[in-house]
Motif scaffolding. Structure first.
Motif, mmCIF file in Angstrom:
data_model
loop_
_atom_site.group_PDB
_atom_site.id
_atom_site.type_symbol
_atom_site.label_atom_id
_atom_site.label_comp_id
_atom_site.label_asym_id
_atom_site.label_seq_id
_atom_site.Cartn_x
_atom_site.Cartn_y
_atom_site.Cartn_z
ATOM 1 N N GLU A 30 -1.483 10.868 -10.368
ATOM 2 C CA GLU A 30 -2.671 11.717 -10.441
ATOM 3 C C GLU A 30 -2.285 13.148 -10.804
ATOM 4 O OE1 GLU A 30 -6.118 9.499 -7.817
ATOM 5 O OE2 GLU A 30 -4.638 10.707 -6.746
ATOM 6 N N LYS A 31 -1.175 13.599 -10.242
ATOM 7 C CA LYS A 31 -0.687 14.941 -10.581
ATOM 8 C C LYS A 31 -0.316 15.007 -12.066
ATOM 9 C CE LYS A 31 1.197 16.424 -6.207
ATOM 10 N NZ LYS A 31 2.436 16.282 -5.441
ATOM 11 N N LEU A 32 0.461 14.009 -12.513
ATOM 12 C CA LEU A 32 0.935 13.988 -13.901
ATOM 13 C C LEU A 32 -0.216 13.897 -14.891
ATOM 14 C CD1 LEU A 32 3.997 11.586 -13.639
ATOM 15 C CD2 LEU A 32 4.064 14.027 -14.133
ATOM 16 N N VAL A 33 -1.117 12.967 -14.622
ATOM 17 C CA VAL A 33 -2.217 12.727 -15.551
ATOM 18 C C VAL A 33 -3.112 13.961 -15.646
ATOM 19 C CG1 VAL A 33 -4.292 11.326 -15.973
ATOM 20 C CG2 VAL A 33 -2.162 10.224 -15.279
ATOM 21 N N GLY A 34 -3.271 14.671 -14.532
ATOM 22 C CA GLY A 34 -4.065 15.890 -14.536
ATOM 23 C C GLY A 34 -3.483 16.953 -15.457
ATOM 24 N N ARG A 35 -2.161 16.992 -15.510
ATOM 25 C CA ARG A 35 -1.498 18.059 -16.255
ATOM 26 C C ARG A 35 -1.504 17.831 -17.768
ATOM 27 N NH1 ARG A 35 3.872 18.481 -13.501
ATOM 28 N NH2 ARG A 35 2.879 18.565 -11.479
ATOM 29 N N MET A 41 0.828 -1.213 0.000
ATOM 30 C CA MET A 41 0.000 0.000 0.000
ATOM 31 C C MET A 41 0.858 1.257 0.000
ATOM 32 S SD MET A 41 -3.204 0.101 -0.281
ATOM 33 C CE MET A 41 -4.268 1.149 0.686
ATOM 34 N N ASP A 42 1.947 1.233 0.783
ATOM 35 C CA ASP A 42 2.846 2.394 0.841
ATOM 36 C C ASP A 42 3.338 2.759 -0.553
ATOM 37 O OD1 ASP A 42 2.583 2.651 3.504
ATOM 38 O OD2 ASP A 42 4.490 1.690 4.047
ATOM 39 N N ILE A 43 3.816 1.746 -1.267
ATOM 40 C CA ILE A 43 4.359 1.967 -2.612
ATOM 41 C C ILE A 43 3.239 2.433 -3.544
ATOM 42 C CG2 ILE A 43 5.491 0.857 -4.584
ATOM 43 C CD1 ILE A 43 6.531 -1.235 -2.547
ATOM 44 N N LEU A 44 2.120 1.727 -3.448
ATOM 45 C CA LEU A 44 0.984 1.988 -4.328
ATOM 46 C C LEU A 44 0.480 3.422 -4.170
ATOM 47 C CD1 LEU A 44 -0.893 0.087 -6.144
ATOM 48 C CD2 LEU A 44 -2.497 0.264 -4.270
ATOM 49 N N GLU A 45 0.292 3.818 -2.918
ATOM 50 C CA GLU A 45 -0.308 5.134 -2.684
ATOM 51 C C GLU A 45 0.588 6.276 -3.129
ATOM 52 O OE1 GLU A 45 -1.771 4.929 1.338
ATOM 53 O OE2 GLU A 45 -3.761 4.383 0.590
ATOM 54 N N SER A 46 1.886 6.132 -2.881
ATOM 55 C CA SER A 46 2.750 7.249 -3.280
ATOM 56 C C SER A 46 2.846 7.339 -4.807
ATOM 57 C CB SER A 46 4.135 7.150 -2.624
ATOM 58 O OG SER A 46 4.821 6.065 -3.149
ATOM 59 N N ARG A 47 2.797 6.186 -5.479
ATOM 60 C CA ARG A 47 2.828 6.213 -6.950
ATOM 61 C C ARG A 47 1.523 6.781 -7.514
ATOM 62 N NH1 ARG A 47 5.795 7.257 -11.141
ATOM 63 N NH2 ARG A 47 5.057 6.244 -13.025
ATOM 64 N N ILE A 48 0.414 6.399 -6.883
ATOM 65 C CA ILE A 48 -0.890 6.920 -7.341
ATOM 66 C C ILE A 48 -0.910 8.449 -7.230
ATOM 67 C CG2 ILE A 48 -3.360 7.060 -6.757
ATOM 68 C CD1 ILE A 48 -3.324 4.052 -6.247
ATOM 69 N N LYS A 49 -0.424 8.958 -6.089
ATOM 70 C CA LYS A 49 -0.395 10.407 -5.881
ATOM 71 C C LYS A 49 0.377 11.096 -7.006
ATOM 72 C CE LYS A 49 -0.828 11.368 -1.003
ATOM 73 N NZ LYS A 49 -0.033 11.161 0.189
ATOM 74 N N LYS A 50 1.557 10.552 -7.287
ATOM 75 C CA LYS A 50 2.409 11.128 -8.328
ATOM 76 C C LYS A 50 1.704 11.110 -9.675
ATOM 77 C CE LYS A 50 7.179 10.657 -7.325
ATOM 78 N NZ LYS A 50 8.207 9.624 -7.168
ATOM 79 N N GLU A 95 -0.913 8.557 -22.441
ATOM 80 C CA GLU A 95 -1.699 7.316 -22.382
ATOM 81 C C GLU A 95 -1.063 6.289 -21.430
ATOM 82 O OE1 GLU A 95 -4.697 6.117 -23.201
ATOM 83 O OE2 GLU A 95 -5.017 8.251 -23.563
ATOM 84 N N GLY A 96 0.272 6.227 -21.459
ATOM 85 C CA GLY A 96 0.991 5.263 -20.622
ATOM 86 C C GLY A 96 0.704 5.497 -19.150
ATOM 87 N N GLU A 97 0.776 6.780 -18.759
ATOM 88 C CA GLU A 97 0.555 7.122 -17.348
ATOM 89 C C GLU A 97 -0.896 6.883 -16.933
ATOM 90 O OE1 GLU A 97 2.169 11.011 -17.450
ATOM 91 O OE2 GLU A 97 4.202 10.287 -17.102
ATOM 92 N N LYS A 98 -1.787 7.175 -17.829
ATOM 93 C CA LYS A 98 -3.216 6.969 -17.566
ATOM 94 C C LYS A 98 -3.467 5.469 -17.330
ATOM 95 C CE LYS A 98 -7.752 8.116 -18.025
ATOM 96 N NZ LYS A 98 -8.189 6.847 -17.489
ATOM 97 N N GLU A 99 -2.862 4.668 -18.203
ATOM 98 C CA GLU A 99 -3.010 3.217 -18.123
ATOM 99 C C GLU A 99 -2.468 2.691 -16.788
ATOM 100 O OE1 GLU A 99 -1.080 0.069 -20.931
ATOM 101 O OE2 GLU A 99 -2.050 1.606 -22.154
#
Ligand SMILES: Nc1nc2c(ncn2[C@@H]2O[C@H](COP(=O)(O)OP(=O)(O)O)[C@@H](O)[C@H]2O)c(=O)[nH]1
Ligand SMILES: [Mg+2]
Length: 360
Positions: free
Chosen positions: A143-148, A132-141, A152-156
């Motif tokens: 989400e920021k990138l995909v928003g900007r 979960m630790d790894i997962l959550e910090s990657r998701i946070k990162k 497609e790779g990051e979205k996937e």
């Protein structure tokens, strides 16, 4: 293949390690060193090939066992898996949590009582926390990138990680999830612990060996799921037997009604669980067995022996080992038409005896 032994403190991890590797270990917590040992995978087919060819050497495939430190501390002050323990577990192909069932008042259980279901839950929770630790910090990162911007790779990747998170929210380990081959490939880089195949070893009391299998049916049924197995043995007795001559140990096993040694049982179960098979070669006075995942193609199998063999792969001469043992020689198999020529895409079968032809 590398198998990491883990679990709670005083569950019998080092005892089981000794039982599996047959070595007396000098593991000491204060030195932070790990017990690591390679064990030969016993195979009667290799033994028979050795008798037939009479080469200089017989080289068994090996399995590596690592005695990883476990979860420390009692409930309130439980420290979970430290970072060094986690990184050791990441390097393993499968994890083997030892679950304590033996009673001994002189050896305190960190949780204060014998309760295998609770202990299995603790192990699972700790593995999930690490993921979960790894997962959550990657998701946070992400989400920021995909928003900007639109990548497609990051979205996937984000979608996949959110799918993983949904499993954790249901308190399910990733090993129970269904992933496509592409998703599996993406996930590989994260080395998630709950994605690794798991073999629980129930370390039973020497006094409850007879009838242990029936006694443990409910636990086995509860926890034997996808990519997960439950096996039972008594660490203490197996540790003692592993120090004896094979014949003496067999005699004792008969007395205790133990069908097979801990290591044989574990190898059988882990080959099944990990989908592993064996093939054989005879090159330069060495007869060898090799372990590969089932479904491996001939060219990749050659690469396990030597990268040059894969690069210059021409063909594979294949004989099912039992046919070879029956015929008595490669040339007889050739005469009888049992020897087959296979190309690079041939899927290697368990028990194939293979001579690779390659351009140097
Ligand atoms: N009676 C009994 N004692 C065991 C058994 N397995 C381990 N022990 C004992 O429990 C203690 C802790 O075992 P150890 O393997 O060092 O546990 P670890 O902390 O998980 O590595 C040792 O004194 C072992 O001899 C078992 O099956 N029966
Ligand atoms: Mg230990």
């Amino acid at each position: 293949m590398k198998i990491g032994i883990t679990g709670l403190e005083a569950s019998g991890k080092t005892t089981i390690f000794n039982a599996l590797t047959g070595e007396k270990s000098n593991y000491s917590r204060s030195y932070k060193e790990l017990n690591i040992a390679s064990v030969k995978v016993p195979d009667w087919r290799l033994d028979r090939l050795y008798e037939m060819f009479k080469p200089k050497r017989k080289i068994n495939a090996t399995i590596e066992f690592v005695d990883i430190r476990g979860i420390e501390g009692i409930e309130e002050s439980r420290k979970g898996f430290g970072t060094d323990i986690i990184s050791n577990m990441k390097n393993c192909d499968a994890l083997l949590p030892v679950i304590r069932l033996f009673e001994d008042d002189t050896i305190p259980h960190p949780e204060g009582s014998i309760d295998p279901v609770r202990d299995i839950d603790i192990v699972n929770t700790e593995l999930m926390i690490s993921d979960m630790d790894i997962l959550e910090s990657r998701i946070k990162k992400l989400e920021k990138l995909v928003g900007r911007k639109k990548d497609e790779g990051e979205k996937e990747e984000l979608d996949l990680l959110l799918k993983c998170k949904a499993y954790f929210d249901e308190e399910k380990p990733l090993r129970e999830a269904e992933f496509s081959p592409e998703e599996e490939k993406l996930l590989r880089g994260f080395q998630f612990l709950t994605l690794k195949p798991l073999i629980y070893v129930l370390n039973i009391d020497e006094r409850s060996i007879s009838g242990a299998d029936t006694l443990l049916i409910p636990i086995k049924e509860k926890f034997k799921k996808k990519n997960c197995e439950v096996i039972v043995f008594c660490g203490k007795i197996e540790e003692e037997l592993s120090q004896m001559e094979d014949n003496d140990a067999d005699e004792f096993r008969k007395e205790y009604n133990i069908e097979e040694s801990a290591i044989k049982k574990l190898i059988r179960v882990s080959y099944d669980l990990l989908g592993l098979i064996s093939f054989f070669t005879m090159v330069e006075k060495e007869v060898k067995s090799w372990t590969i995942p089932s479904g491996t193609r001939a060219k990749s199998a050659a690469g396990i022996i030597h990268t040059d063999m894969e690069k210059g792969f021409i063909k594979a001469e294949v004989i099912p080992v039992e046919e070879l043992l029956k015929s008595g020689s490669i040339s007889k198999c050739r005469e009888k038409g049992i020897l087959r020529l296979e190309g690079k895409d041939y899927i290697v079968q368990d028990g194939d005896f293979i001579t690779f032809k390659f351009a140097r």
